[in-house]
Structures are given as C-alpha cells and as structure tokens.
Scaffold this active site. Structure first.
Site, PDB file in Angstrom:
ATOM      1  N   TYR A 126       0.820  -1.217   0.000  1.00  0.00           N
ATOM      2  CA  TYR A 126       0.000   0.000   0.000  1.00  0.00           C
ATOM      3  C   TYR A 126       0.854   1.267   0.000  1.00  0.00           C
ATOM      4  O   TYR A 126       0.344   2.354   0.224  1.00  0.00           O
ATOM      5  CB  TYR A 126      -0.952   0.000   1.200  1.00  0.00           C
ATOM      6  CG  TYR A 126      -2.096  -0.986   1.057  1.00  0.00           C
ATOM      7  CD1 TYR A 126      -1.994  -2.084   0.209  1.00  0.00           C
ATOM      8  CD2 TYR A 126      -3.277  -0.830   1.757  1.00  0.00           C
ATOM      9  CE1 TYR A 126      -3.021  -2.987   0.061  1.00  0.00           C
ATOM     10  CE2 TYR A 126      -4.329  -1.731   1.614  1.00  0.00           C
ATOM     11  CZ  TYR A 126      -4.186  -2.804   0.771  1.00  0.00           C
ATOM     12  OH  TYR A 126      -5.217  -3.706   0.622  1.00  0.00           O
ATOM     13  N   LYS A 173       3.956 -14.660   4.338  1.00  0.00           N
ATOM     14  CA  LYS A 173       4.239 -15.459   3.141  1.00  0.00           C
ATOM     15  C   LYS A 173       5.755 -15.371   2.890  1.00  0.00           C
ATOM     16  O   LYS A 173       6.216 -15.085   1.781  1.00  0.00           O
ATOM     17  CB  LYS A 173       3.424 -14.878   1.961  1.00  0.00           C
ATOM     18  CG  LYS A 173       3.307 -15.784   0.755  1.00  0.00           C
ATOM     19  CD  LYS A 173       2.345 -16.950   0.939  1.00  0.00           C
ATOM     20  CE  LYS A 173       2.531 -17.938  -0.199  1.00  0.00           C
ATOM     21  NZ  LYS A 173       1.757 -19.164  -0.045  1.00  0.00           N
ATOM     22  N   ASP A 207      -1.766 -18.762   3.646  1.00  0.00           N
ATOM     23  CA  ASP A 207      -2.780 -19.603   2.990  1.00  0.00           C
ATOM     24  C   ASP A 207      -3.294 -20.689   3.941  1.00  0.00           C
ATOM     25  O   ASP A 207      -4.500 -20.878   4.107  1.00  0.00           O
ATOM     26  CB  ASP A 207      -2.279 -20.199   1.663  1.00  0.00           C
ATOM     27  CG  ASP A 207      -0.789 -20.491   1.646  1.00  0.00           C
ATOM     28  OD1 ASP A 207      -0.128 -20.227   2.658  1.00  0.00           O
ATOM     29  OD2 ASP A 207      -0.273 -21.003   0.632  1.00  0.00           O
TER      30      ASP A 207
END
Ligand code: NAD
Length: 336
Positions: A126, A173, A207
């Site tokens: 962002y 991740k 995930d």
C-alpha cells in the site's frame, strides 16, 4: 466531566448514515463533546474542495488528535490515491486494530470467537509505488522497513500484554517473499524474544492460516500481519462473526487516532437507511476507551448487547428489518 473535541468525518455512501447514528449514541451517554465535522472522499469534491483529503481535515485531526470516520469511496484502477492510505501515511497511523468477536444474538457458524487483528498500516504493497516499466509491464513495490516492522510488532505485543491476551500469531508469506515478509518475521521474533516472552509466539503461512481460521476461529487470539494481508483478513474474519456490520476498527499513531468500521461505503445500500451502524458505534466505543471514558463505552456496549440479545430490533444484515435510525434508537433507549 472534561469536554472533548472530536473530528467527525461522515465520508461517502452509508458513511453519513452510520456516523450520524454513532454520534447520537455517543451523545446519549452524556459525553461532553464538541464535534468538528469535516469532509473526506467524494463528498469533499462535491463540497467544492479540489482534493479528496482536504488539508483542513488533516490539520483538524492533528490538532484534536482524535477522529471518528465514516468510509470513503475509492475508485477502482484509476483516479485519486485512496483517502485512507493518505490519511494513515500523513498522520502516521501505523497500527490498525480490529477486534473480531462473536456477539450474543448474532447467530453464525461459530461461537466464542474472540480475536484481534493488528495490521501494519503504513507500508507493504500500500506504499503506492507503482511503475510502468515498458508498455504492458507494470510493477508494484512492496515496502518493508525494519523501523515499521519493529514498531508494529512492539505495538501488538504491548497490546496483547495489556489486554491479558495469551498468544500472537504472525500471518506471513515469507516462504515466497523472503526479504519483505522475512523482515516482518525477524522483527516480530526479535521483539518477542527480547521484550515479551510472556506472550506465546506463533507463525502461520497465510494460505494455511486462512484455512485454520475458517475451520476453527475460536483457536485464534491476536493476529499480527502486514498491510495487505490485514486488509483481506479483516473482511474474512468479519464474515465469521456476522459480517461487516459488526466489526469495528481503529487506526492508531503516536500523535493521533482515527476510529472507523472495517466496512466500506456500501454503495449498494447507501441512502436507503438500512445500513447497520453497529460497527461504527463499536468503533465509537473503542474511541471512548482511548479517551479514557471507559465507563461511557461500557454503557454503550451493555446497551447494544441487550438490543442484540433481545433480537427484536435488528438491521437487515443480521436478519431483522429495522433501519439504521431505529437500531440506534433502540440502543439509546437501553441506556436510559
Ligand atoms: P463494502 O464494505 O462497502 O461492502 C461490502 C458488502 O457489505 C456490501 O454488500 C455492503 O452492502 C455490505 N455492508 C458493508 N457495510 C455494511 C453495513 N454497515 N451494514 C450492512 N451491510 C453492509 O465494500 P465494497 O463494496 O467492496 O466497497 C465499496 C467502497 O468502499 C469502495 O470504493 C471501497 O474502496 C471503499 N472502502 C472504503 C473503506 C474505508 O473508507 N475505510 C473500507 C473498505 C472499502
């Protein structure tokens, strides 16, 4: 009672409806307050400002240090830079805190969900650094700095300690983004080991973490993550406890704090008087706690819990037929 000044940003879409309801509920507690109402979003353009985030609005939050904000509409794939991203960066509101809890009277697949998402609010993907390298090829830069990663980790551990929470799980991740998410993990591990061994520390690849969340969210406590993951997971977690109408939020910095629901401007229901104002009202409770007006916050909390438990005056998203104002009125009536 000391008089407070609060900046009120109605925002776009359902923003004016839910912030008006929250303002009425907050005033009904007896809080002594001056509201400074200022625009942001498409509303600012409509009011003749040449920007979606007028300097006057930012200056007022800097001066009064506290704001209650409605959602703003952000065009997809074009147009102005997100008001929220700008606001969080300009005011250095580095920590987004979003409690996700089961509510009595709101039936969902799960009971006893009680977790808090702590989201890094100023960098990651962002940062808004996007480039067209050659026609047809663009990049978007994910920024992670040691300062910001350490700052948000320390915030989360301090928050967990003060609220008697047991564990923090970092969603990441780092198996793919070895440097950026790797740094996020390193900083969290360091802060944990050096300063907060009292809190249990866990890591989940995001995930697999999402799967665990939907299988049994009652096992989760404080969840710490970078900006984009926090945005996505906030809505996912809202879905576990009754939807976007019931999840509040705060954006906290050293010098200012902006309280707002997780949901957006909901153009599909805007102007119809049917939006659930509870998430905004709950954000108001977080704001009162931040202002050390805990007793008034508790009053609102007891009142909305009573209304929800009774189940007679619920908005459409919670299976009822009451409008925004009727729901706020029912809460106010319970406070008398
Ligand atoms: P949204 O959160 O506005 O709405 C998603 C769905 O949830 C819609 O069906 C909506 O009707 C419903 N919903 C949301 N809040 C509700 C409430 N209080 N009561 C009942 N139902 C509610 O998400 P979106 O449609 O993807 O986004 C709309 C706009 O809001 C976009 O421009 C987006 O950029 C913006 N947005 C702003 C903020 C913010 O200002 N903090 C946050 C998220 C999205």
């Amino acid at each position: 009672m000391a008089k407070h000044t609060i900046v009120l940003i109605p925002g776009d879409g359902i923003g004016p409806e839910v912030t008006t309801a929250a303002k009425r509920v907050i005033e009904a507690t007896g809080l002594s307050v001056d509201w400074v109402t200022l625009p942001a979003g498409a509303t600012a353009l409509e009011q003749g400002f040449d920007t979606v985030l007028p300097e006057r609005t930012v200056a007022a939050i800097k001066a009064h240090k506290i704001a209650l904000k409605g959602p703003v509409t952000t065009p997809v794939g074009k147009g102005f830079k997100s008001v929220n991203v700008q606001l969080r960066q300009k005011l250095n509101l580095y920590a987004a805190v979003r409690p996700v809890r089961s509510l009595a009277g709101v039936k969902t697949r799960y009971e006893d969900v009680d977790m808090v998402i702590v989201r890094e609010n100023t960098e990651g993907l962002y940062s808004g650094i996007e480039n067209e390298i050659v026609p047809g090829v663009v990049t978007s830069l994910k920024v992670a700095s040691e300062v910001a990663c350490t700052r948000i980790a320390r915030y989360a551990f301090k928050y967990a300690t003060e609220r008697h929470r047991k564990s923090i799980t970092v969603f990441h991740k780092a198996n793919i983004m070895k440097l950026s998410d790797g740094l996020f993990l390193d900083c969290a591990r360091r802060v944990h080991a050096a300063e907060f061994p009292n809190i249990e520390y866990k890591e989940l690849i995001i995930d697999a973490g999402c799967m665990k969340l939907v299988q049994d969210p009652t096992k989760m406590d404080v969840l710490l993550m970078e900006n984009l993951y926090g945005d996505l997971l906030s809505d996912l977690c809202a879905g576990l406890v009754g939807g976007l109408g019931v999840v509040p939020g705060s954006n906290i910095g050293e010098d200012a704090a902006v309280f707002e629901a997780v949901h957006g401007s909901a153009p599909d229901i805007a102007g119809k008087g049917v939006a659930n104002p509870l998430a905004c009202i709950m954000s108001g409770v977080m704001m009162l706690n931040h202002m050390h007006e805990e007793a008034l916050g508790e009053k609102i909390k007891n009142a909305y819990n009573a209304v929800l438990s009774e189940g007679k005056t619920l908005t459409r998203d919670l299976g009822g037929s009451a409008g925004t104002d009727a729901f706020a009125d029912a809460i106010i009536a319970k406070m008398k």
